[in-house]
Design an enzyme around this catalytic site. Structure first.
Site, PDB file in Angstrom:
ATOM      1  N   TYR A   1      25.477   2.466  38.546  1.00 19.41           N
ATOM      2  CA  TYR A   1      24.283   2.796  39.352  1.00 19.41           C
ATOM      3  C   TYR A   1      24.445   2.289  40.778  1.00 19.41           C
ATOM      4  CZ  TYR A   1      19.578   2.101  41.282  1.00 19.41           C
ATOM      5  OH  TYR A   1      18.478   2.071  42.115  1.00 19.41           O
TER       6      TYR A   1
ATOM      7  N   GLU B   1      20.403  -3.755  44.426  1.00 27.53           N
ATOM      8  CA  GLU B   1      21.508  -3.805  43.458  1.00 27.53           C
ATOM      9  C   GLU B   1      22.864  -3.669  44.165  1.00 27.53           C
ATOM     10  OE1 GLU B   1      22.291  -3.753  39.854  1.00 27.53           O
ATOM     11  OE2 GLU B   1      20.514  -4.996  39.988  1.00 27.53           O
TER      12      GLU B   1
ATOM     13  N   SER C   1      19.202   0.321  47.444  1.00 22.78           N
ATOM     14  CA  SER C   1      18.755  -0.697  46.489  1.00 22.78           C
ATOM     15  C   SER C   1      19.418  -2.046  46.709  1.00 22.78           C
ATOM     16  CB  SER C   1      19.096  -0.209  45.080  1.00 22.78           C
ATOM     17  OG  SER C   1      18.981  -1.262  44.160  1.00 22.78           O
TER      18      SER C   1
HETATM   19  P1  NAP Z   1      11.883   6.087  38.637  1.00 17.23           P
HETATM   20  O1  NAP Z   1      10.471   5.716  38.254  1.00 17.23           O
HETATM   21  O2  NAP Z   1      12.958   5.977  37.622  1.00 17.23           O
HETATM   22  O3  NAP Z   1      11.821   7.591  39.194  1.00 17.23           O
HETATM   23  C1  NAP Z   1      12.998   8.330  39.397  1.00 17.23           C
HETATM   24  C2  NAP Z   1      12.627   9.736  39.773  1.00 17.23           C
HETATM   25  O4  NAP Z   1      13.830  10.515  39.929  1.00 17.23           O
HETATM   26  C3  NAP Z   1      11.791  10.472  38.703  1.00 17.23           C
HETATM   27  O5  NAP Z   1      10.841  11.284  39.348  1.00 17.23           O
HETATM   28  C4  NAP Z   1      12.835  11.336  38.010  1.00 17.23           C
HETATM   29  O6  NAP Z   1      12.296  12.479  37.377  1.00 17.23           O
HETATM   30  C5  NAP Z   1      13.685  11.731  39.211  1.00 17.23           C
HETATM   31  N1  NAP Z   1      14.991  12.258  38.834  1.00 17.23           N
HETATM   32  C6  NAP Z   1      15.863  11.786  37.925  1.00 17.23           C
HETATM   33  N2  NAP Z   1      16.947  12.580  37.855  1.00 17.23           N
HETATM   34  C7  NAP Z   1      16.747  13.589  38.731  1.00 17.23           C
HETATM   35  C8  NAP Z   1      17.490  14.743  39.082  1.00 17.23           C
HETATM   36  N3  NAP Z   1      18.660  15.036  38.512  1.00 17.23           N
HETATM   37  N4  NAP Z   1      16.984  15.568  40.036  1.00 17.23           N
HETATM   38  C9  NAP Z   1      15.776  15.304  40.611  1.00 17.23           C
HETATM   39  N5  NAP Z   1      15.024  14.240  40.287  1.00 17.23           N
HETATM   40  C10 NAP Z   1      15.504  13.397  39.370  1.00 17.23           C
HETATM   41  O7  NAP Z   1      12.346   5.246  39.902  1.00 17.23           O
HETATM   42  P2  NAP Z   1      11.460   4.417  40.966  1.00 17.23           P
HETATM   43  O8  NAP Z   1      11.301   3.037  40.463  1.00 17.23           O
HETATM   44  O9  NAP Z   1      10.285   5.216  41.346  1.00 17.23           O
HETATM   45  O10 NAP Z   1      12.493   4.334  42.184  1.00 17.23           O
HETATM   46  C11 NAP Z   1      12.541   5.359  43.174  1.00 17.23           C
HETATM   47  C12 NAP Z   1      13.906   5.328  43.857  1.00 17.23           C
HETATM   48  O11 NAP Z   1      14.096   4.051  44.455  1.00 17.23           O
HETATM   49  C13 NAP Z   1      15.097   5.533  42.939  1.00 17.23           C
HETATM   50  O12 NAP Z   1      16.086   6.209  43.674  1.00 17.23           O
HETATM   51  C14 NAP Z   1      15.560   4.126  42.622  1.00 17.23           C
HETATM   52  O13 NAP Z   1      16.929   4.119  42.289  1.00 17.23           O
HETATM   53  C15 NAP Z   1      15.286   3.445  43.954  1.00 17.23           C
HETATM   54  N6  NAP Z   1      15.001   2.014  43.902  1.00 17.23           N
HETATM   55  C16 NAP Z   1      14.041   1.544  43.051  1.00 17.23           C
HETATM   56  C17 NAP Z   1      13.743   0.191  43.060  1.00 17.23           C
HETATM   57  C18 NAP Z   1      12.675  -0.374  42.152  1.00 17.23           C
HETATM   58  O14 NAP Z   1      12.657  -1.604  41.973  1.00 17.23           O
HETATM   59  N7  NAP Z   1      11.769   0.432  41.614  1.00 17.23           N
HETATM   60  C19 NAP Z   1      14.420  -0.678  43.936  1.00 17.23           C
HETATM   61  C20 NAP Z   1      15.371  -0.148  44.808  1.00 17.23           C
HETATM   62  C21 NAP Z   1      15.652   1.208  44.790  1.00 17.23           C
HETATM   63  P3  NAP Z   1      11.691  12.392  35.859  1.00 17.23           P
HETATM   64  O15 NAP Z   1      10.292  11.828  36.009  1.00 17.23           O
HETATM   65  O16 NAP Z   1      11.728  13.795  35.422  1.00 17.23           O
HETATM   66  O17 NAP Z   1      12.581  11.470  35.084  1.00 17.23           O
HETATM   67  N1  GDD Z   2      15.663  -3.548  31.420  1.00 16.65           N
HETATM   68  C1  GDD Z   2      15.812  -4.731  30.809  1.00 16.65           C
HETATM   69  N2  GDD Z   2      15.495  -4.829  29.482  1.00 16.65           N
HETATM   70  N3  GDD Z   2      16.274  -5.783  31.515  1.00 16.65           N
HETATM   71  C2  GDD Z   2      16.387  -6.973  30.882  1.00 16.65           C
HETATM   72  C3  GDD Z   2      16.063  -7.136  29.530  1.00 16.65           C
HETATM   73  C4  GDD Z   2      15.603  -6.009  28.785  1.00 16.65           C
HETATM   74  O1  GDD Z   2      15.308  -6.073  27.603  1.00 16.65           O
HETATM   75  N4  GDD Z   2      16.277  -8.442  29.199  1.00 16.65           N
HETATM   76  C5  GDD Z   2      16.710  -9.056  30.297  1.00 16.65           C
HETATM   77  N5  GDD Z   2      16.792  -8.171  31.325  1.00 16.65           N
HETATM   78  C6  GDD Z   2      17.281  -8.479  32.676  1.00 16.65           C
HETATM   79  C7  GDD Z   2      18.392  -7.553  33.153  1.00 16.65           C
HETATM   80  O2  GDD Z   2      19.651  -7.957  32.600  1.00 16.65           O
HETATM   81  C8  GDD Z   2      18.291  -7.752  34.654  1.00 16.65           C
HETATM   82  O3  GDD Z   2      19.027  -8.881  35.056  1.00 16.65           O
HETATM   83  C9  GDD Z   2      16.808  -8.020  34.901  1.00 16.65           C
HETATM   84  O4  GDD Z   2      16.237  -8.278  33.600  1.00 16.65           O
HETATM   85  C10 GDD Z   2      16.059  -6.872  35.548  1.00 16.65           C
HETATM   86  O5  GDD Z   2      16.353  -5.677  34.841  1.00 16.65           O
HETATM   87  P1  GDD Z   2      15.570  -4.303  35.132  1.00 16.65           P
HETATM   88  O6  GDD Z   2      14.110  -4.506  35.048  1.00 16.65           O
HETATM   89  O7  GDD Z   2      16.174  -3.261  34.253  1.00 16.65           O
HETATM   90  O8  GDD Z   2      15.867  -4.023  36.678  1.00 16.65           O
HETATM   91  P2  GDD Z   2      17.221  -4.074  37.521  1.00 16.65           P
HETATM   92  O9  GDD Z   2      17.116  -5.271  38.429  1.00 16.65           O
HETATM   93  O10 GDD Z   2      18.417  -3.969  36.673  1.00 16.65           O
HETATM   94  O11 GDD Z   2      17.129  -2.739  38.365  1.00 16.65           O
HETATM   95  C11 GDD Z   2      15.899  -2.344  39.006  1.00 16.65           C
HETATM   96  O12 GDD Z   2      15.850  -2.865  40.318  1.00 16.65           O
HETATM   97  C12 GDD Z   2      16.853  -2.357  41.220  1.00 16.65           C
HETATM   98  C13 GDD Z   2      16.653  -3.047  42.569  1.00 16.65           C
HETATM   99  O13 GDD Z   2      17.295  -4.268  42.574  1.00 16.65           O
HETATM  100  C14 GDD Z   2      15.836  -0.803  39.005  1.00 16.65           C
HETATM  101  O14 GDD Z   2      14.569  -0.405  39.429  1.00 16.65           O
HETATM  102  C15 GDD Z   2      16.865  -0.202  39.936  1.00 16.65           C
HETATM  103  O15 GDD Z   2      16.657   1.206  40.036  1.00 16.65           O
HETATM  104  C16 GDD Z   2      16.685  -0.850  41.318  1.00 16.65           C
HETATM  105  O16 GDD Z   2      17.625  -0.327  42.235  1.00 16.65           O
END
Ligand code: NAP
Ligand code: GDD
Length: 364
Positions: A181, A160, A158
Site C-alpha cells: 500500500y 504510511e 499518506s
Molecule cells: P476508504 O474509507 O477506504 O475509502 C476508499 C474509497 O476508494 C472508497 O470510496 C472506495 O469505494 C474507493 N475505491 C476503492 N477502489 C476503487 C477503485 N478501483 N476505483 C475507484 N474508487 C475506488 O478510505 P478513507 O479513509 O476515506 O481514505 C481516503 C483516501 O485517503 C485513501 O486514498 C486513503 O488511502 C488515503 N488516506 C487515508 C488516511 C486515513 O487515515 N483515513 C490517511 C492517509 C491517507 P468503495 O466504497 O466502493 O469501496
Molecule cells: N486493522 C487492524 N486490525 N490493525 C491492528 C489490529 C487489528 O486487529 N491490531 C493491531 N493493529 C495495528 C496495526 O498493526 C497498525 O500498526 C495499527 O493497528 C493501525 O492499523 P490500521 O487501523 O489498519 O491503520 P494503518 O495505520 O495501518 O493505516 C491507516 O492509516 C494510514 C495513514 O497512516 C489507513 O487508513 C491507511 O489507508 C492510511 O494511509
C-alpha cells in the site's frame, strides 16, 4: 492567500453551473470531482464542499450491493431539478472512463481519494493495490492532460509512506514504505510532484496521518475497537481479537482533515503538506480510552491473534504539521482521547438503533 477565479457559466450535462471568486462577494459555485466519494473522507469532503456552495460530482464504482451508505443522506436523484450532488459510475482502473468523465464535468478541483486503502489487505492483494492506489493516480493525472481541462488536483498521500523513518515526521522526512500500500502511495506522491513540475499542473499532496470517525471502515483498528466496545457493552460479544498493541499512531478526526484538503487547493501556489495532530498514542492506549469511556476493562476482553500482524510493521507515526498550521491556517481540535469518546458514543447509538429497529444512519 486564497486564489482568484473569474466568473464563468457553462453547461455540465443538464446542469447550468456558475463559478466565481468568493472574495469578490459573488456566487460561489465551483465544481469538484471526488474519487472515493463513498469512503470515510469522500463523504465528509462532499458535505464540506456542498456547504460551501460547490457542485460536487462523485465517482463511484459498481457494486453488487449498495455501497453508498455514507452518502445516502446527501444523495440527490436525477429527478431533482437543480442537483448539486451527482454520482457517476467509473473506476480508477479505467483510464478512458476517467478522461470522459473529466471532459464532461470540467471540474475546478479534483480530489483523488479513491484507493485500496487497507494496509494489511495490501499484503494479500499487492498487484491490485498497486493498480488502484498507485497506477490509478497516474491514470487520473493523464486523464486530466488528455481531456485538456484546467483543474486543481489533490492527491491523498499518506503518513504510511514514512514507514520506518522515526518520528516526528514532516515534509522533509525521507520515505521508507513498509507495505505494498505505502509503496503504491509513494509512487502516487512522486507522480503528483512530477506532473506539477513537468506540466505545470496545480497538483498537491496532502500527507495525512491516520484520521478516524464514526464513518471509519469497520476493519481499521480504532473502529474495530469502538464497535467491539459497543457490542461487549450490549452483551453481544465478549472477546475482541487484535494484533500488535504497541504500534503508535497519530490519530485525528476526519471531518477536520477534509478541511485541510480543501485549504490546500485554495492556495496561490501548489505545495505538499503534512496533516497531523502531533500526538502519538499506542493501540493499547486507544483501547484504554475506548473501554474506560464505556466503563469496561479492556484487559478482560482483548485477546492477541497473530492473524492481525503485518509481515512488516510501521512502529510509530507522529506528525509535525507546523507547515500546514502556518501556511493553511489549519489546526486540529480533536485528539485521540476525545476521538475515542466520539466513536464509542456513536457505535453505542448505532447498535442501539439497530437492535430497536430504528432508522439507522452510519454517523449517528
Ligand atoms: P476508504 O474509507 O477506504 O475509502 C476508499 C474509497 O476508494 C472508497 O470510496 C472506495 O469505494 C474507493 N475505491 C476503492 N477502489 C476503487 C477503485 N478501483 N476505483 C475507484 N474508487 C475506488 O478510505 P478513507 O479513509 O476515506 O481514505 C481516503 C483516501 O485517503 C485513501 O486514498 C486513503 O488511502 C488515503 N488516506 C487515508 C488516511 C486515513 O487515515 N483515513 C490517511 C492517509 C491517507 P468503495 O466504497 O466502493 O469501496
Ligand atoms: N486493522 C487492524 N486490525 N490493525 C491492528 C489490529 C487489528 O486487529 N491490531 C493491531 N493493529 C495495528 C496495526 O498493526 C497498525 O500498526 C495499527 O493497528 C493501525 O492499523 P490500521 O487501523 O489498519 O491503520 P494503518 O495505520 O495501518 O493505516 C491507516 O492509516 C494510514 C495513514 O497512516 C489507513 O487508513 C491507511 O489507508 C492510511 O494511509
Amino acid at each position: 492567500m486564497f486564489c482568484r477565479r473569474t466568473l464563468q457559466f457553462r453547461y455540465v450535462g443538464d446542469l447550468f453551473v456558475a463559478q466565481t471568486d468568493s472574495r469578490e462577494g459573488g456566487i460561489v459555485a465551483k465544481t469538484a470531482l471526488i474519487t472515493g466519494v463513498t469512503g470515510q473522507d469522500g463523504s465528509y469532503l462532499a458535505e464540506l464542499l456542498l456547504d460551501k456552495g460547490y457542485t460536487v460530482h462523485g465517482l463511484i464504482r459498481r457494486s453488487s450491493s449498495f455501497n453508498t451508505e455514507r452518502i445516502d443522506h446527501i444523495y440527490q436523484g436525477p429527478e431533482e431539478p437543480e442537483r448539486s450532488f451527482v454520482l457517476h459510475h467509473a473506476d480508477l482502473t479505467d483510464g478512458v472512463a476517467l478522461v470522459n468523465l473529466l471532459r464532461d464535468i470540467q471540474p475546478d478541483e479534483v480530489y483523488n481519494l479513491g484507493a485500496q486503502s487497507h494496509v494489511r489487505v495490501s499484503f494479500d492483494a499487492p498487484l491490485y493495490t498497486g493498480d488502484v492506489t498507485g497506477l490509478g493516480t497516474i491514470r487520473l493525472l493523464e486523464a486530466v492532460r488528455a481531456s485538456g481541462i484546467q483543474t486543481r488536483i489533490y492527491q491523498a498521500s499518506s503518513s504510511e509512506m514514512f514507514g520506518a523513518s522515526p518520528p516526528p515526521q514532516n515534509e522533509k522526512t525521507p520515505f521508507h514504505p513498509r507495505s505494498p500500500y505505502s509503496v503504491a502511495k509513494v509512487y502516487s506522491y512522486w507522480a503528483t510532484v512530477n506532473y506539477r513540475e513537468a506540466y505545470d499542473m496545480f497538483a498537491v499532496n496532502g500527507i495525512l496521518f491516520n484520521h478516524e470517525s464514526p464513518r471509519r471502515g469497520e476493519t481499521f483498528v480504532t473502529r474495530k475497537i469502538t464497535r467491539g466496545v459497543a457490542r461487549i457493552k450490549a452483551g453481544l460479544q465478549d472477546r475482541l481479537h487484535l494484533g500488535n498493541l504497541d504500534a503508535v499512531r497519530d490519530w485525528g478526526y476526519a471531518p477536520e482533515y477534509v478541511d485541510a484538503m480543501w485549504r490546500m487547493l485554495q492556495c496561490d501556489t501548489p505545495d505538499d503538506y503534512v496533516v497531523a495532530t502531533g500526538e502519538g498514542v499506542s493501540v493499547r492506549q486507544f483501547l484504554e480510552f475506548a473501554f474506560e469511556h464505556a466503563g469496561l476493562d479492556w484487559a478482560e476482553h482483548v485477546r492477541y491473534d497473530p492473524k492481525y500482524e503485518r509481515p512488516s510493521e510501521v512502529d510509530a507515526l507522529i506528525g509535525d504539521a507546523s507547515k500546514a498550521e502556518e501556511l493553511l491556517g489549519w489546526k486540529p481540535e480533536v485528539k485521540s482521547r476525545e476521538l475515542a469518546r466520539i466513536m464509542v458514543d456513536a457505535d453505542i447509538r448505532l447498535l442501539s438503533d439497530q437492535l430497536t429497529g430504528a432508522a439507522v444512519r452510519v454517523d449517528r
